[in-house]
Scaffold this motif. Structure first.
Motif, PDB file in Angstrom:
ATOM      1  N   VAL A  14       0.776  -1.144  -0.090  1.00 51.45           N
ATOM      2  CA  VAL A  14       0.180  -0.062   0.162  1.00 51.45           C
ATOM      3  C   VAL A  14       0.805   1.202   0.108  1.00 51.45           C
ATOM      4  N   GLU A  15       0.444   2.282  -1.034  1.00 57.47           N
ATOM      5  CA  GLU A  15       1.294   3.502  -0.927  1.00 57.47           C
ATOM      6  C   GLU A  15       1.188   4.288   0.278  1.00 57.47           C
ATOM      7  N   GLY A  16       2.454   4.700   0.855  1.00 55.78           N
ATOM      8  CA  GLY A  16       2.120   5.378   1.777  1.00 55.78           C
ATOM      9  C   GLY A  16       2.620   4.639   3.195  1.00 55.78           C
ATOM     10  N   GLU A  17       2.289   3.464   3.107  1.00 50.86           N
ATOM     11  CA  GLU A  17       2.389   2.797   4.515  1.00 50.86           C
ATOM     12  C   GLU A  17       3.867   1.933   4.372  1.00 50.86           C
ATOM     13  N   PRO A  18       4.471   1.710   5.529  1.00 51.22           N
ATOM     14  CA  PRO A  18       5.896   0.829   5.618  1.00 51.22           C
ATOM     15  C   PRO A  18       5.683  -0.425   4.931  1.00 51.22           C
ATOM     16  N   LEU A  19       6.765  -0.851   4.515  1.00 53.63           N
ATOM     17  CA  LEU A  19       6.905  -2.244   4.034  1.00 53.63           C
ATOM     18  C   LEU A  19       6.763  -3.209   5.533  1.00 53.63           C
TER      19      LEU A  19
END
Length: 193
Positions: A14-19
């Protein structure tokens, strides 16, 4: 050995979330990979066949910090390349985090669009060149005064072990994937290298 496709794992981020599990490396992941220019022709010849590869990467030598089981540096310019393709979601996140650290955006995930069975077989036939390079790197860097080179020498040894170990079977599974667009089912024969 059946091929495991890491690309669905990449696409599920998800874009903007950490891996997952790697927030200290990637606080806010940008899911877009720079595809504005084709870097396939610039890929490092040491990359093992598969979806991920390094091309015109920076020379900061940070990829092994997060993905030591997958990323190594060349001895000429310090550019990063992928010596082992990921086989699990966690390994995929680590390769993605290594790519994210590259300021030049020189990593790519579109290898499946470029590797052909003929190119994979050609790489395998020429694996002695890669192996010889890795043995030489280990010999030189294992006695280096620089800590990161001594650490990377372990990656060179791991690359040689991968070439001598299960890489041939993994590439046969990848060949099946490239030809059939699916992993082999149990009992299905794999193409030869």
């Amino acid at each position: 050995m059946a091929y495991w496709d890491p690309i669905p794992t990449v696409n599920a981020c998800v874009e903007g979330e950490p891996l997952p599990g790697l927030a200290e490396w990637v606080r806010a992941y940008d899911v877009s990979w720079d595809t504005s220019h084709d870097v396939w022709g610039e890929r490092n010849w040491r990359n093992v066949p598969g979806p991920f590869y390094g091309a015109a990467t920076d020379t900061c030598r940070v990829g092994r910090g997060v993905a030591p089981g997958h990323v190594l540096y060349d001895d000429e310019y310090g550019q990063e390349f992928v010596y082992r393709q990921p086989r699990t979601p966690e390994e995929t996140y680590r390769v993605m985090a290594a790519a994210w650290q590259d300021l030049m955006a020189g990593f790519q995930r579109d290898g499946d669009e470029h590797w052909t069975p003929e190119l994979v077989r050609e790489w395998w036939r020429d694996r002695g060149r890669v192996r010889e390079w890795a043995v030489g790197l280990d010999r030189e860097w294992s006695v280096s005064e620089r800590a990161e080179e001594r650490e990377a020498a372990g990656g060179a040894r791991a690359y040689v072990a991968h070439i001598d170990g299960d890489l041939g079977d993994r590439l046969r599974g990848y060949l099946f994937w490239l030809q059939e667009a699916r992993p082999a089912r149990p009992g299905e024969g794999l193409p030869g290298l």
